[in-house]
Design an enzyme around this catalytic site. Structure first.
Site, PDB file in Angstrom:
ATOM      1  N   HIS A  28     -10.231  -5.701   8.224  1.00 58.59           N
ATOM      2  CA  HIS A  28     -10.931  -5.517   6.960  1.00 58.59           C
ATOM      3  C   HIS A  28     -12.158  -4.610   7.091  1.00 58.59           C
ATOM      4  O   HIS A  28     -12.588  -4.020   6.098  1.00 58.59           O
ATOM      5  CB  HIS A  28     -11.385  -6.865   6.394  1.00 58.59           C
ATOM      6  CG  HIS A  28     -10.272  -7.717   5.894  1.00 58.59           C
ATOM      7  ND1 HIS A  28      -9.300  -8.228   6.729  1.00 58.59           N
ATOM      8  CD2 HIS A  28      -9.968  -8.167   4.653  1.00 58.59           C
ATOM      9  CE1 HIS A  28      -8.448  -8.957   6.025  1.00 58.59           C
ATOM     10  NE2 HIS A  28      -8.835  -8.934   4.758  1.00 58.59           N
ATOM     11  N   GLU A  68       0.816  -1.213   0.000  1.00 55.32           N
ATOM     12  CA  GLU A  68       0.000   0.000   0.000  1.00 55.32           C
ATOM     13  C   GLU A  68       0.851   1.264   0.000  1.00 55.32           C
ATOM     14  O   GLU A  68       0.473   2.276  -0.615  1.00 55.32           O
ATOM     15  CB  GLU A  68      -0.942   0.007   1.209  1.00 55.32           C
ATOM     16  CG  GLU A  68      -2.108  -0.955   1.116  1.00 55.32           C
ATOM     17  CD  GLU A  68      -1.714  -2.410   1.322  1.00 55.32           C
ATOM     18  OE1 GLU A  68      -2.461  -3.308   0.896  1.00 55.32           O
ATOM     19  OE2 GLU A  68      -0.621  -2.642   1.916  1.00 55.32           O
TER      20      GLU A  68
END
Length: 325
Positions: free
Chosen positions: A129, A60
């Site tokens: 998540h 990321e």
């Protein structure tokens, strides 16, 4: 006008913008051939080629770091962070770089980057998540944070975001992806950024919400209507900056307000909203400003999330308390 899920509406927005502007690039983990974890980008690589829709390494920090440079070089990157809980790896690029480009360069340059990412609970995901981290990025000046609650807004807000010259965090609630359909035009249209909307008009109490909590608020309002309680619902749509004018006008009318967020009480953006209301229009209030949130714990494992997450019943109960004050 077709009935579409939020996933389909977002895919349409991406496809139309890729077709309109050759400087738009879409990239992230598994978003190419696989179309992403939720198939949001399905078919886009095949249609627009691997140079404009492509997979990245599992990194990321690299995804957002590259976006900063691409934005400065004249592209309009639309990177995807697979789940927003993974954004911690990219916070330096998001809050230390993207948010400061325009200021650092005296308005001469900008970083038109729209970071898309799913977030939110109710679908039994693993740890990290489902976290609602919008409050973290909303507290960083220089970033817009956009959270749609329905397919129509999702498409129009995403198109507006991609065309904006400011860096934008565009968060898509997991539970809303395929849970219902709504009418969405096939062609290009925009929904204005930084502008809340009144989802439902009422007289007795104002509910302020965003994302999936808008749908829960509507369910609560429908039950409360049968009890002769008239509820007005404001969907923030953009949570940074917040459209306080729309909120204040509504609260002046109703005199009562319940702020609703999925994020924990100490997180999210509603603490700031409540402070602004109390500071600006205290004398219009008929009851203390109240809120419905998740508890101040880390997001629980899937077996416990239905107990942990706020829902329509929690909102209904809190509205009654405010009405009876």
């Amino acid at each position: 006008m077709a009935q579409k899920t939020m996933v389909k509406a977002i895919t349409d927005a991406l496809s139309l913008e890729l077709e309109r502007d050759e400087n738009i690039l879409i990239f992230g983990e598994d978003i190419g051939m696989n179309g992403g974890v939720f198939r949001v980008t399905e078919g886009l690589q095949e249609k627009f080629g691997e140079e404009r829709v492509f997979d990245t390494p599992l990194a990321e920090s690299a995804i957002v770091g590259a976006s900063v440079g691409l934005g400065l070089a004249g592209f309009r990157p639309v990177p995807e962070i697979q789940f927003f809980g993974f954004a911690f790896e990219a916070m330096d690029a998001i809050m230390g770089q993207l948010s400061r480009v325009r200021y650092r360069m005296g308005g001469e340059r900008f970083a038109p980057v729209t970071i898309r990412s799913p977030y939110g609970g109710g679908v039994h995901t693993p740890e990290l998540h489902s976290d609602s981290l919008e409050g973290i990025v909303a507290q960083s000046p220089g970033l817009r944070v956009v959270i749609p609650s329905n397919p129509y807004d999702a498409k129009g807000l995403l198109i507006s975001s991609i065309r904006s010259n400011d860096p934008i965090i565009f968060l898509e609630h997991l539970k809303l992806y395929r849970s219902f359909r709504a009418e969405v035009p096939d062609g290009l249209y925009t929904v204005p950024l930084d502008k809340a909307t009144i989802t439902r008009e009422g007289l007795d109490v104002t509910i302020i919400a965003y994302g999936a909590m808008v749908q829960e608020s509507v369910k609560a309002a429908e039950k409360l209507e049968k009890q002769n309680i008239s509820v007005e619902i404001i969907d923030l749509r953009t949570v940074a900056p917040i459209d306080m004018e729309t909120i204040l006008e509504s609260v002046k009318k109703t005199g009562r307000v319940v702020a609703v967020q999925e994020a924990q009480r100490q997180a999210g953006v509603m603490g700031s909203v409540m402070s602004e209301i109390a500071e600006r229009i205290f004398l219009y209030l008929e009851a203390p400003v109240s809120r419905v949130t998740a508890p101040d714990t880390v997001y629980p494992f899937g077996q416990a999330e239905e107990v942990w997450l706020p829902d329509a019943a929690d909102i209904e109960e809190r509205v009654k308390e405010v009405i009876d004050f």
